[in-house]
Design a protein around this motif. Structure first.
Motif, mmCIF file in Angstrom:
data_model
loop_
_atom_site.group_PDB
_atom_site.id
_atom_site.type_symbol
_atom_site.label_atom_id
_atom_site.label_comp_id
_atom_site.label_asym_id
_atom_site.label_seq_id
_atom_site.Cartn_x
_atom_site.Cartn_y
_atom_site.Cartn_z
ATOM 1 N N GLU A 60 0.823 -1.216 0.000
ATOM 2 C CA GLU A 60 0.000 0.000 0.000
ATOM 3 C C GLU A 60 0.858 1.268 0.000
ATOM 4 N N MET A 61 2.016 1.205 0.629
ATOM 5 C CA MET A 61 2.920 2.363 0.573
ATOM 6 C C MET A 61 3.401 2.569 -0.865
ATOM 7 N N ASP A 62 3.771 1.475 -1.523
ATOM 8 C CA ASP A 62 4.208 1.579 -2.920
ATOM 9 C C ASP A 62 3.077 2.118 -3.789
ATOM 10 N N ILE A 184 -4.517 0.110 4.348
ATOM 11 C CA ILE A 184 -3.708 -0.883 5.066
ATOM 12 C C ILE A 184 -4.530 -1.526 6.183
ATOM 13 N N PHE A 185 -5.136 -0.690 7.017
ATOM 14 C CA PHE A 185 -5.822 -1.248 8.184
ATOM 15 C C PHE A 185 -7.110 -1.974 7.782
ATOM 16 N N ASP A 186 -7.726 -1.516 6.686
ATOM 17 C CA ASP A 186 -8.857 -2.290 6.156
ATOM 18 C C ASP A 186 -8.404 -3.694 5.774
ATOM 19 N N ARG A 187 -7.253 -3.779 5.115
ATOM 20 C CA ARG A 187 -6.783 -5.093 4.667
ATOM 21 C C ARG A 187 -6.409 -6.010 5.834
ATOM 22 N N ASP A 478 -7.788 -13.502 8.538
ATOM 23 C CA ASP A 478 -7.092 -14.222 7.458
ATOM 24 C C ASP A 478 -5.799 -13.528 7.022
ATOM 25 N N ALA A 479 -5.851 -12.194 6.930
ATOM 26 C CA ALA A 479 -4.723 -11.463 6.361
ATOM 27 C C ALA A 479 -3.469 -11.551 7.214
ATOM 28 N N LEU A 480 -3.625 -11.823 8.497
ATOM 29 C CA LEU A 480 -2.479 -11.815 9.398
ATOM 30 C C LEU A 480 -2.070 -13.195 9.891
ATOM 31 N N ALA A 481 -2.878 -14.192 9.609
ATOM 32 C CA ALA A 481 -2.623 -15.528 10.154
ATOM 33 C C ALA A 481 -1.282 -16.071 9.666
ATOM 34 N N PRO A 482 -0.550 -16.759 10.546
ATOM 35 C CA PRO A 482 0.726 -17.355 10.123
ATOM 36 C C PRO A 482 0.497 -18.382 9.014
ATOM 37 N N PHE A 483 -0.593 -19.111 9.125
ATOM 38 C CA PHE A 483 -1.089 -19.964 8.046
ATOM 39 C C PHE A 483 -2.586 -19.714 7.968
#
Lengths: 581, 581
Positions: A60-62, A184-187, A478-483
């Motif tokens: 998102e920064m890019d 970012i925080f939405d994702r 889901d977006a942050l889960a290790p798996f």
């Protein structure tokens, strides 16, 4: 990934020093490992989460046009001396000497370094605007590191810095970052609020905090139930009451209140609402001469309604207090009021004091305050009659639930949050200190208007856990889960059928780009399920001999109370359908 | 990426302190920026290269079954005290104190931290073997940092550590890493050699360096032209000559050599080959008593052929010298030999000295050495006749071009290299010091057999440049280039046709997953081409009005002498065909 090839190191017990849920759960799930106070190894399971945070932030920064670089962790002191922060920064700044006894610091943030890069690389207005960021290790030598990654000493931060020609440009860059931060925080899939924050010396509506909502959060967040208004406690304005001050109804009386030194105690003793009492807070300011010696000490009395709390940031903006203040000493209080704290008030002081009256107190009638005599309060006090009309009225208190929203729409509510992002217009604070200029269109050098934008990369997983956990463990979005998905075969070593079915589904999910782990460790079902519930993988598929007989797998989301039977042949599509894109 | 949205900051001149090509070119290409001695910011262009290095290393480490974690940069001293390195490590170890005056270090490497993790997390033989790695910031406080990223103080290293049940297992883990390293360096597209390296105290053939071949390399690499043999200079054995010693042909004579204190000068004066001379090197060792006082100083004479050089690592393995040695002082030399350096020899010393004879010298006849008298040498010296047969014969010299290969196959050649990787069997060095054990199958605790495996992530781009550059700039291999392809439109602002064609090709390449940059800055062709040749993007497509009239683009590889005309309609396929997969 197959679990047998990964390092899974769950623990039954959390260490004794882990106080909050995220710290306990990250330790128990084997995501982090303590090396020293506030210093953690990111274990493989935790690092996967951090990498997901980094990837989303980077994308998102890019997308927002920022360009990534990496500044050094160890930085020479010279630049920090140039900005003045080498001296001004507290002991949180880790100062070190190299083998030649030269001064260095371990970066807590990188304004100096980026300003130095800006003044060397951005020479023309044609190169502006420019936004540069890094995702890099920071160190702040916290006096009392705690809560695991929430308040560590070594941590990873995304810090971005914008350079603009003028303040309007800086505000546009700031708005662009505000938009990127929302993306970012939405994702991340977290409940959060972007709240207006106090921007210190710079002023204006040019600072926002991004707060993950969590009951255990350190910060109070104020928001309107009738509008988009949201701010942190320092920033949220308490409006002056709309209703005019009632006329006096009672005479002023000196009332004995033996041993009742708090508003609560006095209200209870006199059987009156706490809202009729006024508390006295005593501050002091000092005037120094050119030699830095104190030539005058001024004592201030702040009057706040008994059920309200003082807001230090607001107080620090009151004229006369905005150059720094401290609480008065016991001796100063007795000297000025002739009484001990607990019985102080504006009427009948021994020496003159400057009185600052909260907006709310300024419209009260028949109020109660200390009598400046031990064990006595004054009741039925009224402005204009018992003491002069207030001279200095200001907003110096925290807002409370039910206050009017500063935008006039609706009433305020308060919830707790964890700060994970902060964006700022810096103005020329650093460019001026470090003489960082570019050549403008008119050929003249001009100071950069800067902004800075942080996200606590390693703090974010902790905040996510504070918001998303239960008694069994973590529940990752889901977006942050290790798996994202775990395939749990039961009796894989006994049953060739289970093994084949598990490996087939695992292979299909992996081929579809799903971040899946196959638990091939051969653990018993109870231990296996407990591990994955603790670790918090959101989607689980159980494959058993019994299920296979009916051609079925069992799917369960980490938030589901029970499993759903799914035809083995439809499992791939079913699981994919449950994933957040 | 469009160039207008990226930070391109090429420089005409390199800074005065840049000595080597890679340092100069990385500075000029705007890839790095100096913040302090040996401390650099990785600018956006340089960071892209570093990220490509990281990605390849990460992929191959994962493929080899290693698992990634991240250990802290700032580490408490306790673990380093446990291993003994807090005291033993030289001033390269940056030692710091926190606000509570507790000792910390900035990690130069992480054996202690990983051993601590191993002893806590790997409790059973069932969890072994295990390989854990990180790609993380390191700091070594070099006395004289130089050559840019080649010998910086702050740098990024991939460091991996393996844990095994026994030494055989450790060697298997080591071999697996050797294979992974070959896969990694193959993918980088660099010419390199894996060479046997000296493994210090551990012994055995269990250490290899990965050297990027470059004329400017600091290390000498020895390899056989007739076999796979390759080693670094410390490790490469100089075999004893196969031919027996000839008999004496001349009488020993004391020959005046006034002012000729080097073998070269003596050989020239006497018109004999340098190979007939023998040089004398004088070392000293000390024996200490329990109080650490010197009770005896032993003086050693090393005899090496005049055209050969002493190899310190080999000398340090000679019995009697393997506990540490130093060069003898001038006083010690005069005291033992009765002469100044330049005229020393084994015959007629004042006091007895221990003589160590290089294998080559041991089979020489009729040789020349100092006479232990100023301005005189002895000629026609022969073993057994003029002095006793050599007692202590050892390999104590560097090999030279043309020496026999230690494996007996072919002769040795020497080239220069830059060390970018090093793999090691550590054995129980750290597990023993830190009592790091696991429970073996028999239920008994056993020390881990460990290995460690490093790659200099930020050094690698510098090494790649030393190998691949010309007078115009860098020439990146595809795998490391910051951008693989640059599209250079000429007159994009004037010609809508050029603009459309450039953006079309750019879009198509990007959609095909090619890492392409479109130079939309509007620079003149000369400046634009110079920038990209300096930066070293390997593939360039030029789009001009003139070319478009003929329906053609111009393709040129950075190594090509001239451009190739390509039909615009075939450009995409043509360029893709030129890329290294």
């Amino acid at each position: 990934m197959k679990a047998s090839q990964f390092l899974i190191s769950t623990q039954k017990e959390a260490p004794a020093d882990a106080e909050v849920a995220s710290h306990k759960l990250m330790m128990r799930a084997g995501m982090i490992k303590k090396l020293g106070a506030g210093i953690y190894t990111y274990m493989p399971m935790g690092l996967r989460v951090i990498r997901k945070v980094e990837a989303i932030v980077r994308e998102e920064m890019d997308r927002a046009g920022a360009v990534e670089l990496t500044m050094p962790v160890v930085q020479p002191a010279e630049l920090w001396q140039e900005s003045g922060r080498f001296q001004a920064y507290g002991p949180e700044l880790l100062r070190i000497k190299d083998r030649h006894e030269r001064d260095f610091i371990v970066q807590p943030t990188s304004e100096e370094c980026i300003t130095d890069i800006g003044r060397q690389e951005l020479r023309s207005y044609k190169q502006l605007p420019r936004n540069l960021y890094q995702i890099q290790t920071k160190f702040r030598d916290e006096r009392r590191p705690r809560f695991g990654l929430m308040r560590g000493r070594e941590f990873t931060m995304k810090d971005a810095y914008s350079f603009d020609r003028d303040l309007d440009g800086a505000k546009r860059s700031y708005q662009q970052m505000a938009k990127a931060y929302r993306a970012i925080f939405d994702r991340f899939g977290l409940r959060y609020r972007a709240v207006a924050a106090d921007s210190g010396a710079i002023g204006g509506d040019v600072s926002q905090e991004f707060q993950v909502i969590a009951a255990t959060g350190e910060d109070a967040i104020v928001y309107s139930q009738g509008s988009e208004y949201a701010a942190n406690m320092e920033k949220a304005e308490a409006l002056a009451p709309a209703a005019p001050r009632p006329g006096p109804a009672r005479a002023m009386e000196k009332t004995p209140t033996p041993g009742k030194s708090t508003c609560e105690d006095v209200a209870q003793l006199l059987s009156v609402p706490l809202q009729t009492t006024v508390k006295s807070l005593v501050l002091a300011t000092e005037r120094l001469n050119e030699q830095g010696e104190i030539v005058e000490t001024l004592v201030w009395l702040l009057l706040i309604r008994g059920d309200h709390d003082m807001n230090e940031v607001k107080v620090s903006k009151v004229a006369g207090l905005n150059k720094g203040f401290r609480f008065a000493t016991a001796a100063e209080i007795v000297d000025h009021f002739g009484a001990e704290p607990g019985y102080l008030g504006p009427i009948g002081t021994h020496k003159p004091v400057k009185v600052v009256v909260d907006r709310e107190v300024a419209v009260m009638a028949d109020w109660i305050c200390g009598a400046n005599e031990e064990d006595f309060h004054l009741t039925g006090v009224n402005w204009g009659r018992d003491l002069p009309e207030p001279d200095l009225v200001a907003d110096i208190r925290n807002v409370v639930e039910g206050d009017l929203s500063p935008d006039g729409q609706g009433r305020l509510s308060i919830e707790r949050g964890i700060e994970i992002g902060h964006i700022f217009v810096l103005g020329t604070k650093y460019s001026e200190a470090m003489d960082a200029t570019f050549l403008d269109e008119d050929g003249k050098p001009k100071l950069f208007q800067m902004g800075c934008y942080g996200i606590g990369i390693t703090r974010l997983p902790a905040a996510a856990i504070e918001q998303n956990h239960d008694e069994r463990g973590i529940i990752w979005p889901d977006a942050l889960a290790p798996f994202t998905v775990v395939v749990c075969p039961i009796g894989m070593d006994r049953s060739a059928e289970v093994k084949a079915a598990a490996e087939k589904l695992y292979g299909e999910l992996a081929a579809a780009g799903v971040d899946v782990i196959l638990d091939d460790r051969g653990e018993r079902p109870g231990a296996m399920f407990a591990d994955w519930e603790l670790i918090g993988v959101p989607h689980r598929v159980v494959i058993s001999e019994r299920g296979l007989k009916e051609g079925q797998f069992e799917y369960q989301h980490r938030r589901d109370a029970a499993a759903t039977k799914v035809a083995a042949s439809e499992a791939l599509g079913f699981v994919k359908g449950r994933l957040k894109a």
